[in-house]
Motif scaffolding. Structure first.
Motif, PDB file in Angstrom:
ATOM      1  N   ILE B  76       0.859  -1.179   0.000  1.00 27.22           N
ATOM      2  CA  ILE B  76       0.000   0.000   0.000  1.00 27.22           C
ATOM      3  C   ILE B  76       0.898   1.232   0.000  1.00 27.22           C
ATOM      4  O   ILE B  76       1.770   1.376   0.872  1.00 27.22           O
ATOM      5  CB  ILE B  76      -0.888   0.019   1.254  1.00 27.22           C
ATOM      6  CG1 ILE B  76      -1.717  -1.267   1.313  1.00 27.22           C
ATOM      7  CG2 ILE B  76      -1.802   1.247   1.277  1.00 27.22           C
ATOM      8  CD1 ILE B  76      -1.838  -1.831   2.697  1.00 27.22           C
ATOM      9  N   THR B  77       0.680   2.093  -0.953  1.00 24.13           N
ATOM     10  CA  THR B  77       1.499   3.298  -1.087  1.00 24.13           C
ATOM     11  C   THR B  77       0.668   4.519  -0.725  1.00 24.13           C
ATOM     12  O   THR B  77      -0.432   4.704  -1.232  1.00 24.13           O
ATOM     13  CB  THR B  77       1.996   3.442  -2.532  1.00 24.13           C
ATOM     14  OG1 THR B  77       2.755   2.276  -2.877  1.00 24.13           O
ATOM     15  CG2 THR B  77       2.885   4.678  -2.678  1.00 24.13           C
ATOM     16  N   ALA B  78       1.219   5.343   0.159  1.00 25.77           N
ATOM     17  CA  ALA B  78       0.560   6.607   0.545  1.00 25.77           C
ATOM     18  C   ALA B  78      -0.907   6.365   0.871  1.00 25.77           C
ATOM     19  O   ALA B  78      -1.810   6.890   0.216  1.00 25.77           O
ATOM     20  CB  ALA B  78       0.728   7.642  -0.563  1.00 25.77           C
ATOM     21  N   ALA B  79      -1.119   5.585   1.912  1.00 26.55           N
ATOM     22  CA  ALA B  79      -2.462   5.104   2.261  1.00 26.55           C
ATOM     23  C   ALA B  79      -3.454   6.257   2.436  1.00 26.55           C
ATOM     24  O   ALA B  79      -3.110   7.331   2.937  1.00 26.55           O
ATOM     25  CB  ALA B  79      -2.383   4.290   3.551  1.00 26.55           C
ATOM     26  N   VAL B  80      -4.680   5.982   2.030  1.00 30.77           N
ATOM     27  CA  VAL B  80      -5.793   6.896   2.257  1.00 30.77           C
ATOM     28  C   VAL B  80      -6.891   6.143   3.003  1.00 30.77           C
ATOM     29  O   VAL B  80      -6.973   4.915   2.952  1.00 30.77           O
ATOM     30  CB  VAL B  80      -6.351   7.484   0.942  1.00 30.77           C
ATOM     31  CG1 VAL B  80      -5.333   8.409   0.296  1.00 30.77           C
ATOM     32  CG2 VAL B  80      -6.762   6.386  -0.016  1.00 30.77           C
ATOM     33  N   HIS B  81      -7.769   6.909   3.663  1.00 31.91           N
ATOM     34  CA  HIS B  81      -8.783   6.319   4.526  1.00 31.91           C
ATOM     35  C   HIS B  81      -9.652   5.297   3.786  1.00 31.91           C
ATOM     36  O   HIS B  81     -10.062   4.284   4.358  1.00 31.91           O
ATOM     37  CB  HIS B  81      -9.662   7.421   5.126  1.00 31.91           C
ATOM     38  CG  HIS B  81     -10.750   6.905   6.006  1.00 31.91           C
ATOM     39  ND1 HIS B  81     -10.489   6.304   7.228  1.00 31.91           N
ATOM     40  CD2 HIS B  81     -12.090   6.859   5.839  1.00 31.91           C
ATOM     41  CE1 HIS B  81     -11.631   5.934   7.782  1.00 31.91           C
ATOM     42  NE2 HIS B  81     -12.617   6.250   6.957  1.00 31.91           N
ATOM     43  N   ASP B  82      -9.931   5.570   2.509  1.00 30.04           N
ATOM     44  CA  ASP B  82     -10.812   4.683   1.723  1.00 30.04           C
ATOM     45  C   ASP B  82     -10.277   3.268   1.573  1.00 30.04           C
ATOM     46  O   ASP B  82     -11.025   2.364   1.184  1.00 30.04           O
ATOM     47  CB  ASP B  82     -11.014   5.265   0.310  1.00 30.04           C
ATOM     48  CG  ASP B  82     -11.967   6.437   0.346  1.00 30.04           C
ATOM     49  OD1 ASP B  82     -12.119   7.098  -0.696  1.00 30.04           O
ATOM     50  OD2 ASP B  82     -12.548   6.694   1.415  1.00 30.04           O
ATOM     51  N   LEU B  83      -9.005   3.073   1.846  1.00 22.10           N
ATOM     52  CA  LEU B  83      -8.434   1.730   1.751  1.00 22.10           C
ATOM     53  C   LEU B  83      -8.657   0.903   3.011  1.00 22.10           C
ATOM     54  O   LEU B  83      -8.277  -0.266   3.067  1.00 22.10           O
ATOM     55  CB  LEU B  83      -6.938   1.807   1.439  1.00 22.10           C
ATOM     56  CG  LEU B  83      -6.585   2.329   0.051  1.00 22.10           C
ATOM     57  CD1 LEU B  83      -5.071   2.403  -0.128  1.00 22.10           C
ATOM     58  CD2 LEU B  83      -7.187   1.446  -1.042  1.00 22.10           C
ATOM     59  N   SER B  84      -9.261   1.483   4.020  1.00 20.35           N
ATOM     60  CA  SER B  84      -9.588   0.726   5.239  1.00 20.35           C
ATOM     61  C   SER B  84     -10.556  -0.394   4.871  1.00 20.35           C
ATOM     62  O   SER B  84     -11.619  -0.146   4.292  1.00 20.35           O
ATOM     63  CB  SER B  84     -10.234   1.638   6.280  1.00 20.35           C
ATOM     64  OG  SER B  84      -9.346   2.630   6.718  1.00 20.35           O
ATOM     65  N   ALA B  85     -10.158  -1.623   5.192  1.00 19.98           N
ATOM     66  CA  ALA B  85     -10.955  -2.813   4.831  1.00 19.98           C
ATOM     67  C   ALA B  85     -10.214  -4.020   5.382  1.00 19.98           C
ATOM     68  O   ALA B  85      -9.134  -3.894   5.962  1.00 19.98           O
ATOM     69  CB  ALA B  85     -11.109  -2.934   3.323  1.00 19.98           C
ATOM     70  N   THR B  86     -10.794  -5.196   5.155  1.00 15.16           N
ATOM     71  CA  THR B  86     -10.068  -6.428   5.440  1.00 15.16           C
ATOM     72  C   THR B  86      -9.616  -7.019   4.110  1.00 15.16           C
ATOM     73  O   THR B  86     -10.408  -7.114   3.166  1.00 15.16           O
ATOM     74  CB  THR B  86     -10.949  -7.427   6.205  1.00 15.16           C
ATOM     75  OG1 THR B  86     -11.335  -6.849   7.449  1.00 15.16           O
ATOM     76  CG2 THR B  86     -10.189  -8.725   6.479  1.00 15.16           C
TER      77      THR B  86
END
Lengths: 112, 112
Positions: B76-86
């Protein structure tokens, strides 16, 4: 868009009841699968089917059976529900050459 | 028996940071899948990796496969909130037959 539809989102059943979970897919896929999902265990394969009237056991088939009378429909049957079958059940379908399984929304089953 | 292990199982990170999820598996396979699951939702296919050295990228996510090491990574590069998941990885036990064995899942939380 591929659609895999599970008949119920939530079910509450009593111990000893016979339970049917239905799954229908609209993409003419050969393969269909039933999984259960439990926290910390990921998804575990219960049964799968490569064609009408064909079925094969997965990793945890005990206490379950399946039926596939038509290509688009795959049913999971709990012959006599027990509390340890309380779980999230996910159906999936896939075509061998496409290498992707498409999942339904899931049925959360509680057995009391 | 094929075992698929993900590491870490829980990951909390800040927006803008980079991180990697690891997926190790215990037997030979050259087909590996990554799925995403949002809370209360079903699984969505992210990547299909079909050979040693395969690399796939979509937005801020990149997946790779090393069949010799029996290891796949999801970066994951430069994570953003929308990537929150399992996130789940799954290995095809029977080549092309889509008999998948899933990892336990990695619950990723990205904080602003």
């Amino acid at each position: 868009d591929v659609k895999v539809t599970q008949s119920s989102r939530y079910l509450v059943k009593r111990t000893g009841e016979k339970v049917f979970l239905e799954c229908v897919q609209d993409m003419d896929h050969e393969n269909m699968f039933w999984y259960r999902q439990d926290p910390g265990l990921g998804l575990r394969l219960i049964y799968f089917s490569y064609d009408v009237k064909m079925k094969e056991k997965g990793d945890i088939p005990e206490g379950y059976s399946v039926s596939r009378e038509k290509k688009e429909r795959f049913s999971l049957i709990l012959e006599s529900a027990s509390t340890n079958q309380t779980s999230m059940y996910l159906c999936a379908s896939g075509a061998p050459i496409k290498n992707i399984q498409y999942f339904g929304a899931g049925t959360r089953l509680s057995v009391l | 028996e094929l075992k698929v292990e993900q590491n870490p199982l829980f990951l909390s990170m800040q927006e803008g940071k980079n991180y990697t999820i690891y997926c190790n598996y215990s037997t030979t396979s050259d087909r590996l899948y990554w799925y995403r699951q949002d809370p209360g939702k079903s699984l969505e296919s992210l990547f299909v990796l079909l050979s040693n050295g395969a690399v796939k990228q979509e937005g801020r996510l990149m997946a790779s496969l090393d069949t010799k090491a029996r290891l796949s990574t999801l970066h994951i590069t430069a994570a953003v909130h929308d990537l929150s998941a399992t996130y789940f990885c799954a290995v095809d036990l029977r080549q092309g037959a889509q008999k998948l064995v899933f990892g336990q899942g990695t619950r990723l939380t990205i904080n602003p």
